[in-house]
Design a protein around this motif. Structure first.
Motif, PDB file in Angstrom:
ATOM      1  N   GLU A  36      -7.972   4.393 136.327  1.00 14.73           N
ATOM      2  CA  GLU A  36      -7.047   4.818 137.380  1.00 14.73           C
ATOM      3  C   GLU A  36      -5.659   5.203 136.876  1.00 14.73           C
ATOM      4  OE1 GLU A  36      -6.938   1.972 140.570  1.00 14.73           O
ATOM      5  OE2 GLU A  36      -9.060   2.278 141.038  1.00 14.73           O
ATOM      6  N   TYR A  37      -5.159   4.544 135.839  1.00 15.83           N
ATOM      7  CA  TYR A  37      -3.756   4.724 135.452  1.00 15.83           C
ATOM      8  C   TYR A  37      -3.547   5.345 134.071  1.00 15.83           C
ATOM      9  CZ  TYR A  37      -3.274   1.600 139.399  1.00 15.83           C
ATOM     10  OH  TYR A  37      -3.360   1.032 140.648  1.00 15.83           O
ATOM     11  N   TYR A  38      -4.568   5.365 133.233  1.00 15.58           N
ATOM     12  CA  TYR A  38      -4.416   5.866 131.864  1.00 15.58           C
ATOM     13  C   TYR A  38      -5.520   6.863 131.539  1.00 15.58           C
ATOM     14  CZ  TYR A  38      -1.266   1.882 131.601  1.00 15.58           C
ATOM     15  OH  TYR A  38      -0.247   0.993 131.830  1.00 15.58           O
ATOM     16  N   ILE A  47      -0.577   3.437 125.429  1.00 19.22           N
ATOM     17  CA  ILE A  47      -1.012   2.048 125.278  1.00 19.22           C
ATOM     18  C   ILE A  47      -1.100   1.688 123.797  1.00 19.22           C
ATOM     19  CG2 ILE A  47      -2.878   0.396 125.685  1.00 19.22           C
ATOM     20  CD1 ILE A  47      -3.698   2.161 128.086  1.00 19.22           C
ATOM     21  N   ILE A  48      -1.760   2.539 123.036  1.00 20.12           N
ATOM     22  CA  ILE A  48      -1.973   2.275 121.612  1.00 20.12           C
ATOM     23  C   ILE A  48      -0.639   2.121 120.885  1.00 20.12           C
ATOM     24  CG2 ILE A  48      -2.935   3.220 119.466  1.00 20.12           C
ATOM     25  CD1 ILE A  48      -5.092   2.306 121.494  1.00 20.12           C
ATOM     26  N   LYS A  49       0.354   2.925 121.235  1.00 17.74           N
ATOM     27  CA  LYS A  49       1.669   2.859 120.581  1.00 17.74           C
ATOM     28  C   LYS A  49       2.363   1.518 120.793  1.00 17.74           C
ATOM     29  CE  LYS A  49       2.495   7.803 120.810  1.00 17.74           C
ATOM     30  NZ  LYS A  49       3.233   8.885 121.480  1.00 17.74           N
ATOM     31  N   GLN A  50       1.987   0.812 121.855  1.00 20.07           N
ATOM     32  CA  GLN A  50       2.594  -0.492 122.140  1.00 20.07           C
ATOM     33  C   GLN A  50       1.957  -1.609 121.312  1.00 20.07           C
ATOM     34  OE1 GLN A  50       5.289  -0.624 124.195  1.00 20.07           O
ATOM     35  NE2 GLN A  50       5.010   1.599 124.245  1.00 20.07           N
ATOM     36  N   ASN A  51       0.795  -1.345 120.745  1.00 18.58           N
ATOM     37  CA  ASN A  51       0.039  -2.289 119.928  1.00 18.58           C
ATOM     38  C   ASN A  51      -0.612  -3.378 120.775  1.00 18.58           C
ATOM     39  OD1 ASN A  51       0.492  -0.974 117.358  1.00 18.58           O
ATOM     40  ND2 ASN A  51       2.628  -1.570 117.636  1.00 18.58           N
ATOM     41  N   SER A  58      -0.833  -1.546 135.509  1.00 21.62           N
ATOM     42  CA  SER A  58      -0.827  -0.141 135.907  1.00 21.62           C
ATOM     43  C   SER A  58       0.280   0.671 135.236  1.00 21.62           C
ATOM     44  CB  SER A  58      -0.715  -0.022 137.426  1.00 21.62           C
ATOM     45  OG  SER A  58       0.469  -0.643 137.872  1.00 21.62           O
ATOM     46  N   THR A  59       1.286   0.009 134.688  1.00 22.03           N
ATOM     47  CA  THR A  59       2.338   0.703 133.931  1.00 22.03           C
ATOM     48  C   THR A  59       2.571  -0.031 132.616  1.00 22.03           C
ATOM     49  OG1 THR A  59       4.186  -0.581 134.830  1.00 22.03           O
ATOM     50  CG2 THR A  59       3.513   1.385 136.078  1.00 22.03           C
ATOM     51  N   ILE A  60       3.118   0.682 131.659  1.00 23.95           N
ATOM     52  CA  ILE A  60       3.465   0.076 130.370  1.00 23.95           C
ATOM     53  C   ILE A  60       4.492  -1.036 130.590  1.00 23.95           C
ATOM     54  CG2 ILE A  60       4.621   0.516 128.152  1.00 23.95           C
ATOM     55  CD1 ILE A  60       1.773   1.676 128.246  1.00 23.95           C
ATOM     56  N   GLU A  61       5.448  -0.803 131.475  1.00 21.22           N
ATOM     57  CA  GLU A  61       6.520  -1.777 131.722  1.00 21.22           C
ATOM     58  C   GLU A  61       5.996  -3.086 132.312  1.00 21.22           C
ATOM     59  OE1 GLU A  61       7.770   2.137 131.152  1.00 21.22           O
ATOM     60  OE2 GLU A  61       6.602   1.481 132.881  1.00 21.22           O
ATOM     61  N   GLU A  62       4.976  -3.017 133.134  1.00 18.92           N
ATOM     62  CA  GLU A  62       4.420  -4.220 133.754  1.00 18.92           C
ATOM     63  C   GLU A  62       3.403  -4.927 132.854  1.00 18.92           C
ATOM     64  OE1 GLU A  62       2.788  -2.826 137.436  1.00 18.92           O
ATOM     65  OE2 GLU A  62       4.747  -2.662 138.385  1.00 18.92           O
ATOM     66  N   SER A  63       2.940  -4.246 131.821  1.00 18.45           N
ATOM     67  CA  SER A  63       1.976  -4.826 130.885  1.00 18.45           C
ATOM     68  C   SER A  63       2.698  -5.780 129.935  1.00 18.45           C
ATOM     69  CB  SER A  63       1.290  -3.717 130.082  1.00 18.45           C
ATOM     70  OG  SER A  63       0.630  -2.817 130.945  1.00 18.45           O
ATOM     71  N   ARG A  64       1.936  -6.653 129.305  1.00 19.00           N
ATOM     72  CA  ARG A  64       2.522  -7.596 128.338  1.00 19.00           C
ATOM     73  C   ARG A  64       1.978  -7.280 126.946  1.00 19.00           C
ATOM     74  NH1 ARG A  64       2.661 -13.569 131.088  1.00 19.00           N
ATOM     75  NH2 ARG A  64       4.376 -13.095 132.491  1.00 19.00           N
ATOM     76  N   PHE A  65       2.798  -6.594 126.167  1.00 18.55           N
ATOM     77  CA  PHE A  65       2.456  -6.271 124.792  1.00 18.55           C
ATOM     78  C   PHE A  65       3.147  -7.280 123.888  1.00 18.55           C
ATOM     79  CE2 PHE A  65       1.841  -2.367 127.121  1.00 18.55           C
ATOM     80  CZ  PHE A  65       0.616  -1.935 126.631  1.00 18.55           C
TER      81      PHE A  65
END
Length: 150
Positions: A36-38, A47-51, A58-65
């Motif tokens: 849905e989001y990627y 996503i990959i760039k964040q490791n 649903s967003t890079i900011e809300e994800s926990r990398f």
């Protein structure tokens, strides 16, 4: 208990990048989130760039990398082909705990699960892959089948 997964992108014919994701690796979690989001190569590469990550949202900011959330130093793994990437996730000697592998290739997401998802869209070496949209449909139908059996 977490459902571990790996997320990979075929970035070039001899370049496959893969990260670890600790939580919600099942189809109804990361599978639906990726679909849905990627759902483009550019978004998959974000996503990959964040490791490596603990949780994908649903967003890079809300994800926990791990690199930004905990200050850990992780890097995406690089492979020269998809089969090596899949072998690393599912056939390594030590227990990796990976239950699902999501791979962006050929302009769509595919998934490999530690268990059979009901059909095969592509075989790479010893690995059976299914289009992610078909896996999502299969899982939704599985829940309906289980409800009808009760």
């Amino acid at each position: 208990m977490s459902t571990r997964s790996r997320i990979a992108v075929v970035d070039a014919p001899d370049k496959v990048l893969s990260i670890y994701c600790h939580s919600d690796g099942y189809i109804e979690g990361n599978g639906i989130c990726l679909h849905e989001y990627y759902n483009s190569k550019e978004k998959a590469l974000e996503i990959i760039k964040q490791n490596d990550c603990s949780y994908l949202s649903s967003t890079i900011e809300e994800s926990r990398f791990y690199n930004t959330w905990r200050g850990d130093i992780t890097e995406a793994l690089r492979f020269y082909n998809i089969e090596d990437c899949l072998d690393h996730a599912f056939f390594r000697n030590e227990f990796s705990g990976i239950e699902y592998m999501y791979i962006w290739m050929d302009s769509q997401w595919f998934v490999k699960a530690g268990h059979f998802l009901g059909r095969s869209d592509r075989t790479i070496g010893q690995h059976t892959l299914i289009k992610l949209e078909d896996a999502i449909s299969y899982e939704e139908n599985r829940h309906e089948r289980e409800e009808n059996e009760v």
